[in-house]
Design an enzyme around this catalytic site. Structure first.
Site, PDB file in Angstrom:
ATOM      1  N   SER A 126       0.841  -1.192   0.000  1.00 39.97           N
ATOM      2  CA  SER A 126       0.000   0.000   0.000  1.00 39.97           C
ATOM      3  C   SER A 126       0.875   1.240   0.000  1.00 39.97           C
ATOM      4  O   SER A 126       2.100   1.149   0.058  1.00 39.97           O
ATOM      5  CB  SER A 126      -0.901   0.011   1.233  1.00 39.97           C
ATOM      6  OG  SER A 126      -0.132   0.365   2.364  1.00 39.97           O
ATOM      7  N   LYS A 127       0.214   2.391  -0.049  1.00 36.35           N
ATOM      8  CA  LYS A 127       0.941   3.668  -0.073  1.00 36.35           C
ATOM      9  C   LYS A 127       1.913   3.771   1.094  1.00 36.35           C
ATOM     10  O   LYS A 127       2.953   4.408   1.007  1.00 36.35           O
ATOM     11  CB  LYS A 127      -0.052   4.822  -0.017  1.00 36.35           C
ATOM     12  CG  LYS A 127      -0.657   5.139  -1.362  1.00 36.35           C
ATOM     13  CD  LYS A 127      -0.834   6.652  -1.515  1.00 36.35           C
ATOM     14  CE  LYS A 127      -1.299   7.001  -2.913  1.00 36.35           C
ATOM     15  NZ  LYS A 127      -2.737   7.109  -3.038  1.00 36.35           N
ATOM     16  N   ARG A 128       1.526   3.152   2.213  1.00 36.92           N
ATOM     17  CA  ARG A 128       2.383   3.215   3.408  1.00 36.92           C
ATOM     18  C   ARG A 128       3.747   2.559   3.175  1.00 36.92           C
ATOM     19  O   ARG A 128       4.697   2.807   3.891  1.00 36.92           O
ATOM     20  CB  ARG A 128       1.677   2.563   4.599  1.00 36.92           C
ATOM     21  CG  ARG A 128       0.953   3.581   5.467  1.00 36.92           C
ATOM     22  CD  ARG A 128       0.053   2.920   6.476  1.00 36.92           C
ATOM     23  NE  ARG A 128      -1.128   2.383   5.804  1.00 36.92           N
ATOM     24  CZ  ARG A 128      -1.591   1.159   5.956  1.00 36.92           C
ATOM     25  NH1 ARG A 128      -0.987   0.317   6.741  1.00 36.92           N
ATOM     26  NH2 ARG A 128      -2.683   0.765   5.312  1.00 36.92           N
ATOM     27  N   ASP A 129       3.807   1.690   2.175  1.00 41.32           N
ATOM     28  CA  ASP A 129       5.087   1.026   1.893  1.00 41.32           C
ATOM     29  C   ASP A 129       6.016   1.904   1.063  1.00 41.32           C
ATOM     30  O   ASP A 129       7.063   1.456   0.601  1.00 41.32           O
ATOM     31  CB  ASP A 129       4.841  -0.300   1.168  1.00 41.32           C
ATOM     32  CG  ASP A 129       4.111  -1.274   2.067  1.00 41.32           C
ATOM     33  OD1 ASP A 129       4.638  -1.570   3.139  1.00 41.32           O
ATOM     34  OD2 ASP A 129       2.996  -1.695   1.713  1.00 41.32           O
ATOM     35  N   GLY A 130       5.625   3.148   0.868  1.00 41.09           N
ATOM     36  CA  GLY A 130       6.497   4.063   0.126  1.00 41.09           C
ATOM     37  C   GLY A 130       6.129   4.074  -1.340  1.00 41.09           C
ATOM     38  O   GLY A 130       4.976   4.277  -1.691  1.00 41.09           O
TER      39      GLY A 130
END
Ligand code: GLU
Length: 484
Positions: A250-254
């Site tokens: 997800s976006k949280r993974d960069g």
């Protein structure tokens, strides 16, 4: 049967790697079967869709080389088609206006939660009388349109990746909303499941290939195909891309969008190759490097994994480096020029072409990502260099001054310098001054590059000579060396 597949991104963000990987599988399948690959932009959500995201998606697909045969087709231009289908369902009594308010839905969910039941719509407005409808209208309620789901049904299909899949219709959450609220007897904005089915029917899609997060939608969509009396296509649900912890990337993974990977200096063939490997492997599983065209020849869903595909930066880096190492210099140069320019390095891409190509060939062999080329090649773009502490120390070595002077004398009037000639000069100075070759190489590297390690020394020298920079640096170094 003609294979017709599509990628149907919503332009609510830049092209995500998950969507791009699904596009790769669709493209591989289409090309394998000599079929058509179509792009449909699912932009019915006016509030979240943006033209710049559409552009980013199309640019990303083009960059990857995923050529399409039809489209882009925009759902926002096809609203009439969806309205007609919804009207047909209403006319046949398969869909109805539902006036349940947000508060009532909330109460319903809380009661279900208290009874430890899964949340679902209880179909309470399936059979309203005209009087009940009129009463809701009088209250000012705006109805949504729901499609009836027969709880007793089982939906079964043979998924090309996952085999036989069975869903109980009673697990689909009750009658589903297919159009948002609007005035009575009017049809509001159609929702995803309805629009997708209408489009896939209209565009004669033979195989729906998409991420496994759509499995529950597929069950709902099959019921809509049946209600619209259309042929149900084949379905293929591809595994999700996971982060290193095994959760959905997800976006949280960069970094997750294709344009970001592009900016980081991954090149299109490596990216395409890597994405094909995220869930698929060629029949010869040891084969890791291939073009998308090559993969298309061998592609089948039999070799697509059910399990999620872990995203592996090291593997992507490795693939990128493999492509960069074997790329020919003129091609690599075209990729490097924008990075050098952005870093403010000074050169003329036309008149400096010869040494720039040699430089591309020199550093290409050790590149992993394109931006690394800037630091690796900085010293070739300035007349003088700064000496690192270690390099400055090397210049203090006994005999350094004499060997550097010997080299300077040898090149002083030499208009051209080839790698062979450079080797000869080194030999000559070694012989004349009766010193070890190591001393010459160490002193020369320190003088020419200001450093104690770096790319091939002879090649570097040959490049620097073309601009007369070797002479400037030798002179500069001689100032730092103790004279005998
Ligand atoms: N717009 C949907 C998505 O981006 C399309 C899914 C599908 O392929 O049906 O997830």
């Amino acid at each position: 049967m003609t294979v017709r597949v599509r990628i149907a991104p919503s332009p609510t963000g830049n092209l995500h790697i998950g969507t791009a990987r699904t596009a790769v599988f669709n493209w591989l399948f289409a090309r394998h079967h000599g079929g058509q690959f179509i792009i449909r932009i699912e932009d019915t959500d006016e509030a979240r869709s943006r033209p710049e995201y559409t552009q980013n998606i199309l640019d990303g697909l083009s960059w990857l080389g995923l050529t399409w045969d039809e489209g882009p087709i925009f759902q926002s231009k096809r609203l009439e088609l969806y309205r007609q289908a919804i009207q047909k369902l209403l006319d046949q009594g398969l869909a109805y206006y539902c006036y349940t308010s947000a508060e009532e839905l909330q109460e319903m969910r809380e009661a279900q939660k208290a009874r430890k039941e899964a949340p679902r719509y209880d179909n309470r407005h399936r059979h309203l009388t005209p009087e009940q409808k009129a009463a809701f209208e009088a209250e000012g309620r705006k109805p949504v349109i729901r499609f009836m789901i027969d709880d007793d049904r089982e939906v079964v299909w043979n998924d090309l990746v996952r085999g036989k899949l069975t869903w109980r219709a009673s697990d689909l959450g009750g009658d589903m909303v297919i159009a948002r609220a609007s005035e009575e007897n009017a049809i509001g904005q159609p929702l995803y499941n309805l629009a997708v089915v209408v489009d896939d029917i209209d565009m004669q899609i033979s195989h729906v290939i998409r991420g496994e997060d759509h499995i529950a939608n597929t069950a709902k969509q099959i019921l809509l195909y049946e209600a619209l009396e259309a042929t149900v296509p084949e379905f293929s649900h591809t595994p999700l891309i996971l982060n290193t912890q095994g959760q959905k990337l997800s976006k949280r993974d960069g970094v997750t969008s294709i344009s970001e990977f592009q900016e980081m200096g991954f090149i299109a063939p490596a990216m395409g190759n890597y994405m094909a490997l995220l869930g698929w492997s060629p029949p010869d599983a040891t084969q890791e490097i291939f073009t998308l065209e090559g993969a298309a020849e061998q592609f089948s869903f039999e070799r697509v994994n059910k399990a999620g595909a872990k995203f592996d930066w090291a593997k992507l880096d490795w693939l990128n480096s493999q492509y960069l190492h074997q790329m020919d210099a003129p091609q690599l140069l075209e990729l490097l020029i924008p990075y050098w320019q952005a870093a403010g390095l000074e050169f003329d891409p036309v008149s400096d072409r010869s040494w720039l190509e040699q430089l591309a060939a020199l550093i290409g062999a050790s590149l992993t990502r394109l931006p690394e080329a800037v630091d690796m090649s900085r010293i070739f773009f300035t007349d003088s260099v700064e000496f690192s502490e270690e390099a400055a120390q090397r210049l203090q070595a006994e005999g350094a001054s004499q060997v550097l002077q010997g080299i300077l004398d040898a090149i002083n009037d030499l208009p051209q310098l080839s790698a062979d000639e450079a080797g000869q000069i080194i030999k000559k100075v070694t012989k004349e001054q009766k010193v070890k070759k190591g001393l010459i190489m160490r002193s020369l590297r320190a003088a020419l590059t200001g450093d104690v390690h770096g790319p091939d020394l002879i090649e570097s020298w040959v490049i620097l000579h073309q601009q007369g920079r070797d002479k400037i640096r030798l002179q500069q170094a001689l100032i730092h060396t103790p004279t005998a």
